[in-house]
Write a protein that holds these residues in place. Sequence first.
Motif, PDB file in Angstrom:
ATOM      1  N   THR A   3       0.808  -1.220   0.000  1.00 48.62           N
ATOM      2  CA  THR A   3       0.000   0.000   0.000  1.00 48.62           C
ATOM      3  C   THR A   3       0.837   1.263   0.000  1.00 48.62           C
ATOM      4  N   GLY A   4       2.104   1.150   0.086  1.00 49.90           N
ATOM      5  CA  GLY A   4       2.917   2.353   0.154  1.00 49.90           C
ATOM      6  C   GLY A   4       4.172   2.247  -0.678  1.00 49.90           C
ATOM      7  N   ILE A   5       4.671   3.391  -1.079  1.00 53.55           N
ATOM      8  CA  ILE A   5       5.913   3.446  -1.833  1.00 53.55           C
ATOM      9  C   ILE A   5       6.817   4.418  -1.108  1.00 53.55           C
ATOM     10  N   TRP A   6       8.076   4.111  -0.959  1.00 55.18           N
ATOM     11  CA  TRP A   6       8.993   5.108  -0.454  1.00 55.18           C
ATOM     12  C   TRP A   6      10.325   4.937  -1.145  1.00 55.18           C
ATOM     13  N   ALA A   7      10.949   6.049  -1.408  1.00 60.43           N
ATOM     14  CA  ALA A   7      12.238   6.055  -2.086  1.00 60.43           C
ATOM     15  C   ALA A   7      12.913   7.396  -1.831  1.00 60.43           C
ATOM     16  N   ASP A   8      14.111   7.548  -2.310  1.00 61.75           N
ATOM     17  CA  ASP A   8      14.824   8.821  -2.254  1.00 61.75           C
ATOM     18  C   ASP A   8      14.912   9.351  -0.825  1.00 61.75           C
ATOM     19  N   VAL A   9      15.505   8.558   0.068  1.00 64.23           N
ATOM     20  CA  VAL A   9      15.595   8.943   1.474  1.00 64.23           C
ATOM     21  C   VAL A   9      16.899   9.705   1.705  1.00 64.23           C
ATOM     22  N   SER A  10      16.821  10.865   2.355  1.00 66.07           N
ATOM     23  CA  SER A  10      18.025  11.600   2.748  1.00 66.07           C
ATOM     24  C   SER A  10      18.010  11.754   4.262  1.00 66.07           C
ATOM     25  N   LEU A  11      19.195  11.954   4.867  1.00 65.22           N
ATOM     26  CA  LEU A  11      19.294  11.912   6.311  1.00 65.22           C
ATOM     27  C   LEU A  11      20.218  13.007   6.814  1.00 65.22           C
ATOM     28  N   PHE A  23       8.235   4.427   7.325  1.00 66.05           N
ATOM     29  CA  PHE A  23       7.326   3.739   6.403  1.00 66.05           C
ATOM     30  C   PHE A  23       5.999   4.477   6.404  1.00 66.05           C
ATOM     31  N   VAL A  24       5.559   4.846   5.217  1.00 69.90           N
ATOM     32  CA  VAL A  24       4.284   5.533   5.052  1.00 69.90           C
ATOM     33  C   VAL A  24       3.388   4.612   4.244  1.00 69.90           C
ATOM     34  N   SER A  25       2.170   4.364   4.734  1.00 70.68           N
ATOM     35  CA  SER A  25       1.241   3.494   4.020  1.00 70.68           C
ATOM     36  C   SER A  25      -0.123   4.170   3.935  1.00 70.68           C
ATOM     37  N   ALA A  26      -0.927   3.676   3.023  1.00 73.78           N
ATOM     38  CA  ALA A  26      -2.273   4.232   2.845  1.00 73.78           C
ATOM     39  C   ALA A  26      -3.272   3.109   2.633  1.00 73.78           C
ATOM     40  N   ALA A  27      -4.489   3.343   3.093  1.00 72.97           N
ATOM     41  CA  ALA A  27      -5.587   2.405   2.883  1.00 72.97           C
ATOM     42  C   ALA A  27      -6.739   3.186   2.263  1.00 72.97           C
ATOM     43  N   LEU A  28      -7.261   2.667   1.176  1.00 72.32           N
ATOM     44  CA  LEU A  28      -8.404   3.277   0.494  1.00 72.32           C
ATOM     45  C   LEU A  28      -9.647   2.448   0.796  1.00 72.32           C
ATOM     46  N   PRO A  29     -10.794   3.083   1.035  1.00 74.16           N
ATOM     47  CA  PRO A  29     -12.033   2.321   1.270  1.00 74.16           C
ATOM     48  C   PRO A  29     -12.654   1.899  -0.062  1.00 74.16           C
ATOM     49  N   ASP A  37      -6.722   6.770   4.249  1.00 70.76           N
ATOM     50  CA  ASP A  37      -6.172   6.806   5.596  1.00 70.76           C
ATOM     51  C   ASP A  37      -4.666   6.563   5.498  1.00 70.76           C
ATOM     52  N   VAL A  38      -3.893   7.565   5.898  1.00 73.55           N
ATOM     53  CA  VAL A  38      -2.437   7.483   5.819  1.00 73.55           C
ATOM     54  C   VAL A  38      -1.881   7.196   7.207  1.00 73.55           C
ATOM     55  N   SER A  39      -0.938   6.266   7.276  1.00 75.37           N
ATOM     56  CA  SER A  39      -0.246   5.944   8.523  1.00 75.37           C
ATOM     57  C   SER A  39       1.250   6.127   8.310  1.00 75.37           C
ATOM     58  N   VAL A  40       1.914   6.653   9.327  1.00 77.24           N
ATOM     59  CA  VAL A  40       3.360   6.863   9.283  1.00 77.24           C
ATOM     60  C   VAL A  40       3.965   6.132  10.471  1.00 77.24           C
ATOM     61  N   GLU A  41       4.946   5.295  10.189  1.00 78.08           N
ATOM     62  CA  GLU A  41       5.641   4.569  11.251  1.00 78.08           C
ATOM     63  C   GLU A  41       7.127   4.861  11.131  1.00 78.08           C
ATOM     64  N   VAL A  42       7.776   5.123  12.263  1.00 77.85           N
ATOM     65  CA  VAL A  42       9.211   5.394  12.264  1.00 77.85           C
ATOM     66  C   VAL A  42       9.803   4.913  13.580  1.00 77.85           C
ATOM     67  N   GLU A  43      11.036   4.429  13.515  1.00 71.53           N
ATOM     68  CA  GLU A  43      11.763   4.015  14.716  1.00 71.53           C
ATOM     69  C   GLU A  43      12.604   5.196  15.202  1.00 71.53           C
ATOM     70  N   LEU A  44      12.506   5.501  16.491  1.00 71.00           N
ATOM     71  CA  LEU A  44      13.333   6.536  17.109  1.00 71.00           C
ATOM     72  C   LEU A  44      14.416   5.828  17.906  1.00 71.00           C
ATOM     73  N   VAL A  45      15.675   6.021  17.523  1.00 72.22           N
ATOM     74  CA  VAL A  45      16.794   5.341  18.165  1.00 72.22           C
ATOM     75  C   VAL A  45      17.561   6.363  19.003  1.00 72.22           C
ATOM     76  N   ASP A 109       5.896  14.526  -1.427  1.00 73.69           N
ATOM     77  CA  ASP A 109       7.171  14.728  -0.739  1.00 73.69           C
ATOM     78  C   ASP A 109       6.881  14.758   0.758  1.00 73.69           C
ATOM     79  N   VAL A 110       7.441  13.807   1.487  1.00 69.13           N
ATOM     80  CA  VAL A 110       7.190  13.674   2.923  1.00 69.13           C
ATOM     81  C   VAL A 110       8.442  14.077   3.693  1.00 69.13           C
ATOM     82  N   GLU A 111       8.249  14.847   4.749  1.00 69.44           N
ATOM     83  CA  GLU A 111       9.335  15.181   5.663  1.00 69.44           C
ATOM     84  C   GLU A 111       8.938  14.710   7.049  1.00 69.44           C
ATOM     85  N   ILE A 112       9.868  14.011   7.718  1.00 70.23           N
ATOM     86  CA  ILE A 112       9.657  13.531   9.074  1.00 70.23           C
ATOM     87  C   ILE A 112      10.829  14.046   9.899  1.00 70.23           C
TER      88      ILE A 112
END
Length: 174
Positions: A3-11, A23-29, A37-45, A109-112
């Motif tokens: 359900t999601g695509i991600w690429a071109d990550v900079s840090l 990871f960003v994902s989406a669900a369509l009804p 419905d968009v969900s964003v998941e990220v690990e904080l280290v 374009d997503v920024e976290i």
Amino acid sequence: RNTGIWADVSLRKTGAVTLEAPFVSAALPLPDTSTADVSVEVELVNHRASAVAGTLWVRFGTIAVTQEVSVPGASTTVVTLDPTQHAALRLQHPELWWSAGYGAPHLYDVEIGLETAGTVLDQKSLKFGIRQMTSSEADGRLTLFVNGRRFICRGGNWGFGESMLRYRAREYDA
């Protein structure tokens, strides 16, 4: 289900806390595509021995959400932001990602980022497309759908054995 695509990550890092594996994902009804419905998941280290508290933020298009977080010392915390917590992540009339020949492959374009006391500890940028791929099988035939619309695959997919050029005619016939 992809359900999601991600690429071109900079840090960008300062060393205290890093954002990993966004990871960003989406669900369509489906079949309705007027909301997503968009969900964003990220690990904080946390690389420090002491706990770090701050504000996690996510921005894309006209959407901006924040959440206060705390990461215990020398540990990893997984944070998920979704529409149950942040109503802004239920998009109205999203621009969808379509396969070639079906429409524009729109990417957001997503920024976290994570900041504390006005200092950005870490930030990631990525691109994300809203799409939902599904399938059905009837009478031994597989039918694929992208965003609720029937999708006809074009081209071929070669498996590992074929890529090594070790198959002879009798293997292909089998």
